[in-house]
Write an enzyme that holds these catalytic residues in place. Structure first.
Site, PDB file in Angstrom:
ATOM      1  N   ASP A  16      36.586 -15.505 -51.069  1.00  0.00           N
ATOM      2  CA  ASP A  16      37.786 -14.293 -51.605  1.00  0.00           C
ATOM      3  C   ASP A  16      38.741 -14.469 -51.282  1.00  0.00           C
ATOM      4  O   ASP A  16      39.586 -13.337 -51.571  1.00  0.00           O
ATOM      5  CB  ASP A  16      36.841 -13.412 -50.308  1.00  0.00           C
ATOM      6  CG  ASP A  16      35.388 -12.407 -50.492  1.00  0.00           C
ATOM      7  OD1 ASP A  16      34.393 -13.273 -52.106  1.00  0.00           O
ATOM      8  OD2 ASP A  16      35.363 -12.100 -49.784  1.00  0.00           O
ATOM      9  N   LYS A  25      39.759  -5.218 -51.326  1.00  0.00           N
ATOM     10  CA  LYS A  25      39.301  -5.365 -53.219  1.00  0.00           C
ATOM     11  C   LYS A  25      37.873  -4.073 -52.497  1.00  0.00           C
ATOM     12  O   LYS A  25      37.156  -4.358 -51.464  1.00  0.00           O
ATOM     13  CB  LYS A  25      39.000  -6.848 -53.130  1.00  0.00           C
ATOM     14  CG  LYS A  25      37.939  -7.434 -52.601  1.00  0.00           C
ATOM     15  CD  LYS A  25      36.574  -7.364 -52.297  1.00  0.00           C
ATOM     16  CE  LYS A  25      35.511  -7.966 -51.730  1.00  0.00           C
ATOM     17  NZ  LYS A  25      33.902  -7.618 -51.610  1.00  0.00           N
TER      18      LYS A  25
END
Ligand code: ATP
Length: 308
Positions: A143, A16
């Site tokens: 995350d 990401k």
């Protein structure tokens, strides 16, 4: 009769970047409230889950010497959490192939944990939905939840509360990998030090959401921003040169990814990304460059066939 051994399951999971990262003041519990926009890009790790009487983990690929191959690996912790939920022994081997830079601010460890959850629930035929897995993901790290879903999403809380964002357009990125890594807690501490007693500056999320809905990379370039960037640059001043060089090479904008030190450069299209990557690779301001696009889906099974 002996039960058949299930075929190994391989899961591919993306890195990401954060298109937007607003960090609130330090809370009494030592954490910060975040408002972030996660964007999954096409740099991948692969995690294979194999039924085994010799449980354990092996790690291959980039930066392996910095990745623990024991029970402290976040992917192994994911196996333990799911095994506990399923009330089974964690009798599996995990094979990690790293393509996501380690300690690069691209959430590689979290990605592996999400992949392990998907892989193990497939191997054991647990029939858990992504929403059910996301409850376990949130326990493992802030995350991990996003890595399950991928795409583009707003994250709040510590980043684990995810709402998908509509962005039909593909964006093209050049990713500049730095020589070393940065510890995420150390970058947050540096941000607190730099802020001192001043309250955080306002960083509204709406402009980036509007730009994503519109799909124009030029508009998106104007709205990118990361509160952790000043702290990462303070710890590695060379990043300023890297960020400048990407824009000089023709990128629309550049920013530090998450806690860094990886830098991400938004380009106007696929061809422009190739030009920027070639030029950036030649000026010696980073270890290596990659081209990527986003958004891409989160952790997905790519292979689950019995051997021929
Ligand atoms: P963060 O998600 O905290 O921003 P990051 O993306 O910068 O982290 P990671 O590659 O996830 O960095 O690694 C952070 C730390 O976690 C490293 O010290 C690494 O040794 C450890 N770690 C544990 N499990 C893994 C894993 N599966 N892959 C990579 N690193 C791992």
């Amino acid at each position: 009769m002996l039960a058949a051994v299930p075929p190994p399951v391989t899961v591919r999971v993306p890195a990401k970047i954060n298109l937007h990262l607003a960090v609130g003041p330090l809370r009494d519990d030592g954490y910060h409230d975040l408002v972030t926009v996660f964007h999954a890009v096409s740099l991948f790790d692969e995690v294979t889950v194999v039924a085994s009487e010799a449980p354990g983990i092996e790690v291959h690929g980039e930066g392996v010497s910095e990745v623990p191959a024991d029970e402290t690996n976040l992917a192994w912790r994911a196996v333990q959490v799911l095994a506990e939920k399923a009330d089974r022994d964690p009798d599996v081997r995990l094979v990690l192939r790293k393509g996501i830079p380690v300690s690069g601010g691209m959430a590689g460890g979290s990605a592996d944990a999400a992949a392990a959850l998907v892989g193990l629930s497939t191997l054991w035929k647990l029939d858990l939905t992504r929403d059910e897995l996301s409850v376990l993901a949130a326990e493992l790290g802030s995350d991990v939840t996003f890595a399950l879903y991928g795409g583009t999403a707003v994250g709040t809380g510590r980043g684990e509360q995810i709402v998908p964002v509509l962005s039909r357009h593909t964006q093209h990125w050049v990713i500049a990998l730095h020589r070393g890594g940065l510890s995420t807690p150390a970058v947050f501490r540096e941000l607190d030090r730099l802020r001192g007693d001043s309250p955080p500056a306002e960083r509204p999320v709406e402009p980036v959401l509007e730009a994503l809905a519109g799909g124009d990379p030029r508009q998106l370039a104007l709205s990118l921003g990361n509160d952790l960037q000043s702290a990462a640059v303070s710890m590695i001043p060379d990043l300023r040169r890297t960020l400048r060089a990407g824009v000089t090479a023709g990128a629309l904008a550049g920013l530090v990814s998450g806690s860094g030190p990886t830098c991400a450069f938004l380009c106007s299209g696929a061809e422009a990304a190739l030009d920027v990557a070639t030029e950036l690779a030649g000026v010696g301001v980073c270890r290596t460059v990659r081209i990527a696009h986003g958004p891409v889906p989160g952790a997905r099974v790519v292979d689950h066939e019995p051997p021929a």
